[in-house]
Design an enzyme around this catalytic site. Structure first.
Site, PDB file in Angstrom:
ATOM      1  N   LYS A 124      37.495  74.155  47.356  1.00 27.00           N
ATOM      2  CA  LYS A 124      36.657  73.275  46.922  1.00 27.00           C
ATOM      3  C   LYS A 124      37.375  71.978  46.798  1.00 27.00           C
ATOM      4  CE  LYS A 124      32.641  73.116  44.798  1.00 27.00           C
ATOM      5  NZ  LYS A 124      31.472  74.068  44.976  1.00 27.00           N
ATOM      6  N   ASP A 164      28.164  69.397  47.062  1.00 29.00           N
ATOM      7  CA  ASP A 164      28.107  69.712  45.875  1.00 29.00           C
ATOM      8  C   ASP A 164      27.691  68.796  45.165  1.00 29.00           C
ATOM      9  OD1 ASP A 164      29.277  72.161  44.203  1.00 29.00           O
ATOM     10  OD2 ASP A 164      29.818  70.698  43.052  1.00 29.00           O
TER      11      ASP A 164
HETATM   12  P1  NDP Z   1      23.220  67.312  42.708  1.00 32.69           P
HETATM   13  O1  NDP Z   1      24.128  66.089  42.575  1.00 32.69           O
HETATM   14  O2  NDP Z   1      22.165  67.198  43.669  1.00 32.69           O
HETATM   15  O3  NDP Z   1      22.476  67.566  41.150  1.00 32.69           O
HETATM   16  C1  NDP Z   1      22.884  67.827  40.156  1.00 32.69           C
HETATM   17  C2  NDP Z   1      22.105  67.768  39.003  1.00 32.69           C
HETATM   18  O4  NDP Z   1      22.620  68.126  37.677  1.00 32.69           O
HETATM   19  C3  NDP Z   1      21.568  66.264  38.617  1.00 32.69           C
HETATM   20  O5  NDP Z   1      20.224  66.440  37.949  1.00 32.69           O
HETATM   21  C4  NDP Z   1      22.729  65.704  37.710  1.00 32.69           C
HETATM   22  O6  NDP Z   1      22.148  64.701  36.887  1.00 32.69           O
HETATM   23  C5  NDP Z   1      22.964  67.098  36.740  1.00 32.69           C
HETATM   24  N1  NDP Z   1      24.092  67.102  36.247  1.00 32.69           N
HETATM   25  C6  NDP Z   1      25.504  66.938  36.990  1.00 32.69           C
HETATM   26  N2  NDP Z   1      26.373  66.833  36.186  1.00 32.69           N
HETATM   27  C7  NDP Z   1      25.823  66.844  35.095  1.00 32.69           C
HETATM   28  C8  NDP Z   1      26.400  66.988  33.929  1.00 32.69           C
HETATM   29  N3  NDP Z   1      27.728  66.906  33.546  1.00 32.69           N
HETATM   30  N4  NDP Z   1      25.579  67.415  32.642  1.00 32.69           N
HETATM   31  C9  NDP Z   1      24.260  67.304  32.836  1.00 32.69           C
HETATM   32  N5  NDP Z   1      23.739  67.334  33.739  1.00 32.69           N
HETATM   33  C10 NDP Z   1      24.528  67.110  35.097  1.00 32.69           C
HETATM   34  O7  NDP Z   1      23.991  68.835  42.659  1.00 32.69           O
HETATM   35  P2  NDP Z   1      23.522  69.968  43.331  1.00 32.69           P
HETATM   36  O8  NDP Z   1      22.197  70.442  42.816  1.00 32.69           O
HETATM   37  O9  NDP Z   1      24.193  70.399  44.626  1.00 32.69           O
HETATM   38  O10 NDP Z   1      24.465  71.065  42.146  1.00 32.69           O
HETATM   39  C11 NDP Z   1      23.977  71.713  40.999  1.00 32.69           C
HETATM   40  C12 NDP Z   1      25.043  72.992  40.683  1.00 32.69           C
HETATM   41  O11 NDP Z   1      24.730  73.607  41.541  1.00 32.69           O
HETATM   42  C13 NDP Z   1      26.486  72.475  40.512  1.00 32.69           C
HETATM   43  O12 NDP Z   1      26.833  73.334  39.600  1.00 32.69           O
HETATM   44  C14 NDP Z   1      27.048  73.256  41.850  1.00 32.69           C
HETATM   45  O13 NDP Z   1      28.530  73.518  41.857  1.00 32.69           O
HETATM   46  C15 NDP Z   1      26.012  74.206  42.368  1.00 32.69           C
HETATM   47  N6  NDP Z   1      25.843  74.644  43.393  1.00 32.69           N
HETATM   48  C16 NDP Z   1      25.562  73.849  44.355  1.00 32.69           C
HETATM   49  C17 NDP Z   1      25.419  74.296  45.955  1.00 32.69           C
HETATM   50  C18 NDP Z   1      24.732  73.482  47.027  1.00 32.69           C
HETATM   51  O14 NDP Z   1      24.674  73.835  48.010  1.00 32.69           O
HETATM   52  N7  NDP Z   1      24.572  72.065  46.629  1.00 32.69           N
HETATM   53  C19 NDP Z   1      25.679  75.630  46.186  1.00 32.69           C
HETATM   54  C20 NDP Z   1      26.077  76.366  44.996  1.00 32.69           C
HETATM   55  C21 NDP Z   1      26.142  75.737  43.884  1.00 32.69           C
HETATM   56  P3  NDP Z   1      22.321  63.115  37.269  1.00 32.69           P
HETATM   57  O15 NDP Z   1      21.267  62.851  38.452  1.00 32.69           O
HETATM   58  O16 NDP Z   1      22.194  62.446  35.895  1.00 32.69           O
HETATM   59  O17 NDP Z   1      23.554  63.221  37.855  1.00 32.69           O
HETATM   60  O1  2IT Z   2      29.247  76.079  45.429  1.00 33.85           O
HETATM   61  C1  2IT Z   2      28.987  76.141  46.372  1.00 33.85           C
HETATM   62  O2  2IT Z   2      28.689  77.291  46.772  1.00 33.85           O
HETATM   63  C2  2IT Z   2      28.621  74.864  47.281  1.00 33.85           C
HETATM   64  N1  2IT Z   2      28.743  74.077  46.722  1.00 33.85           N
HETATM   65  C3  2IT Z   2      28.394  75.294  48.875  1.00 33.85           C
HETATM   66  C4  2IT Z   2      29.563  75.227  49.560  1.00 33.85           C
HETATM   67  C5  2IT Z   2      29.622  75.541  50.866  1.00 33.85           C
HETATM   68  O3  2IT Z   2      30.199  75.491  51.479  1.00 33.85           O
HETATM   69  O4  2IT Z   2      28.234  75.187  51.546  1.00 33.85           O
END
Ligand code: NDP
Ligand code: 2IT
Length: 444
Positions: A124, A164
């Site tokens: 990461k 992420d």
């Molecule tokens: P994005 O940046 O697309 O969206 C994140 C969302 O969460 C936004 O709505 C953001 O609000 C909100 N957010 C972020 N930080 C905070 C905080 N400290 N407090 C409250 N709200 C918060 O990210 P993703 O959708 O990609 O990721 C969301 C979660 O999913 C994370 O935990 C990530 O690690 C996990 N994840 C993502 C994967 C992926 O493929 N993208 C895969 C597996 C897990 P704002 O718009 O205000 O920033």
């Molecule tokens: O937390 C996660 O699994 C991710 N943000 C996606 C990682 C990836 O390599 O697709």
């Protein structure tokens, strides 16, 4: 192995890393029993070698903002474990990013990637750079500076980053472009790329869709499905958006979404037209979720999480520790029957205990959100063979991976009374594969 002792030693060696300690504690306490059935593991001190990352890169990033000010940020890449494949995991851009958060994420990623059945190790990276309020030109300049350091440490067979929080298609495009410029090679070193340059169909949808495929397996085992179920979703980014899309497709109703400022509650349900509005708002206009409430005339609650609202299913999809013990008790009191985590470690240890004591369905992120990295793995395969598969083909593979992760959790996590402890199941199943690979490869 004595989980408490190992944890104490790690806390002593790596103080002030609360999120890392939290993630390690959850895994150690659930694998302890299985681990101790294998005395050869302890002889090889497998547990410390598995908890401490292989290496960590840390560097300063310097860039110039639109006003001509010279800015600095910190950049990191944690290469946790490559026993079963190249390091693989996302890059996070958020003001809260620090080493503890990236170490917890890289540790979790190692077990998650093991569960996917694909050959990927865990890593990461990220930066405390916040894309919020920055122009696209600023984001590009920052990303190019970030890549000036990172490029040396990654590669298609070494370490393959993806998105992420704060890193989506736009940022991956800039990273890929700069990486290509520096290496003078066109390789599949990133996943989540644009479709025109090697990205896989369904990768943007994969985490959210995968979470709902996993949830459907849990519900199926209880003889039910999503039809008519009220779902509370947090976040409004990549994971939340495609979680909501799949819930709608399968007949559920999404009544909440949020961002870091607050949440909206729409008792009529966020239908596909309203969801399109959110996608445009967040992905193109980079606006705030509050604007949804202004447009559709529903409730907006500033500075709060959605877990106090009434719902059958909770789908935390924003960030770590966004759902605490009080939230969990509120959910249970309101009749919540299932929690499936799109985010990484969104529930605190106290919240997890509340869910498990109440014997509701509870799926930890490393199982439920593994669909994202799974399709990243499929993107790597397509890049390797220089072919691209159809959306249907990728979606089918994603579905079957999520079913197999569910099966592994049931196999390793079913307790004497029949309750499936998905935390234990995911941790033990993920651990065993990495452990066997490490044992076979010698003391390193
Ligand atoms: P994005 O940046 O697309 O969206 C994140 C969302 O969460 C936004 O709505 C953001 O609000 C909100 N957010 C972020 N930080 C905070 C905080 N400290 N407090 C409250 N709200 C918060 O990210 P993703 O959708 O990609 O990721 C969301 C979660 O999913 C994370 O935990 C990530 O690690 C996990 N994840 C993502 C994967 C992926 O493929 N993208 C895969 C597996 C897990 P704002 O718009 O205000 O920033
Ligand atoms: O937390 C996660 O699994 C991710 N943000 C996606 C990682 C990836 O390599 O697709």
């Amino acid at each position: 192995m004595n989980a408490a002792k190992v944890l104490d030693a790690l806390k002593h060696r790596f103080p002030n890393e609360a999120e890392y300690h939290q993630a390690v504690e959850e895994v150690l306490t659930t694998i302890e029993e299985e681990y101790n059935k294998h005395p050869e593991f302890d002889k090889a001190n497998l547990i410390e070698r598995l908890c401490i990352p292989d290496r960590v890169y840390q560097f300063r990033i310097t860039w110039v903002d639109d006003k001509g000010n010279v800015q600095t940020n910190m950049g990191y890449r944690v290469q946790h474990n490559n026993a079963i494949g190249p390091y693989k995991g996302g890059i996070r851009f958020h003001s809260s990013v620090n080493l503890s958060i990236l170490k917890f994420l890289a540790f979790e990623q190692t077990f998650k990637n093991s569960l996917t059945t694909l050959p990927m190790g865990g890593g990461k990276g990220g930066s405390d750079f916040s894309p919020r309020g920055k122009s696209t030109a600023e984001v590009m300049r920052f990303v190019q500076s970030f890549m000036l350091e990172l490029w040396r440490h990654i590669g298609p067979e070494t370490d393959v980053p993806a998105g992420d929080i704060g890193v989506g298609g736009r940022e991956i495009g800039f990273m890929f472009g700069m990486y290509k410029k520096l290496t003078r090679e066109f390789t599949g070193t990133f996943t989540g790329k644009g479709r025109e340059f090697g990205g896989s169909l369904i990768r943007p949808e994969a985490t959210g869709y995968g979470n709902i495929y996993f949830l459907m397996e849990m519900l199926k085992a209880k003889g039910t499905d999503l039809k008519g179920k009220i779902c509370l979703v947090s976040g409004s980014g990549n994971v939340a958006q495609y979680t909501a899309e799949k819930v709608l497709e399968l007949g559920g109703k999404v009544v909440t979404m949020s961002d870091s400022d607050g949440y909206i509650y729409d008792p009529d349900g966020i239908d596909s037209e309203k969801l399109n509005y959110i996608m445009e708002l967040k992905n193109l206009n980079r606006g705030r979720i509050r604007e949804y409430a202004e447009t559709y005339g529903c409730k907006y609650v500033e500075g709060a999480k959605p877990w106090g609202e009434k719902g059958d299913i909770a789908l935390p999809s924003a960030t770590q520790n966004e759902l605490n013990g009080d939230h969990a008790r509120q959910l249970i009191a309101n009749g919540c029957m299932a929690v499936s985590e799109g985010a990484n470690m969104p529930s605190t240890p106290e919240a997890i205990k509340v869910f498990q004591d109440a014997k509701i369905l509870y799926a930890p992120g490393k199982a439920a959100n593994a669909g994202g990295v799974s399709v990243s793995g499929l993107e790597m395969t397509q890049n390797s063979i220089k072919l691209s598969w159809s959306a249907e083909e990728v979606d089918e593979k994603l579905k079957s991976i999520m079913v197999s992760i569910h099966e592994a959790c049931v196999q390793y996590g079913t307790e004497a009374d029949g309750y499936v402890n998905y935390v234990k199941g995911a941790n033990v199943a993920g651990f065993m594969k990495v452990a066997k690979a490490m044992m076979a490869q010698g003391i390193l």
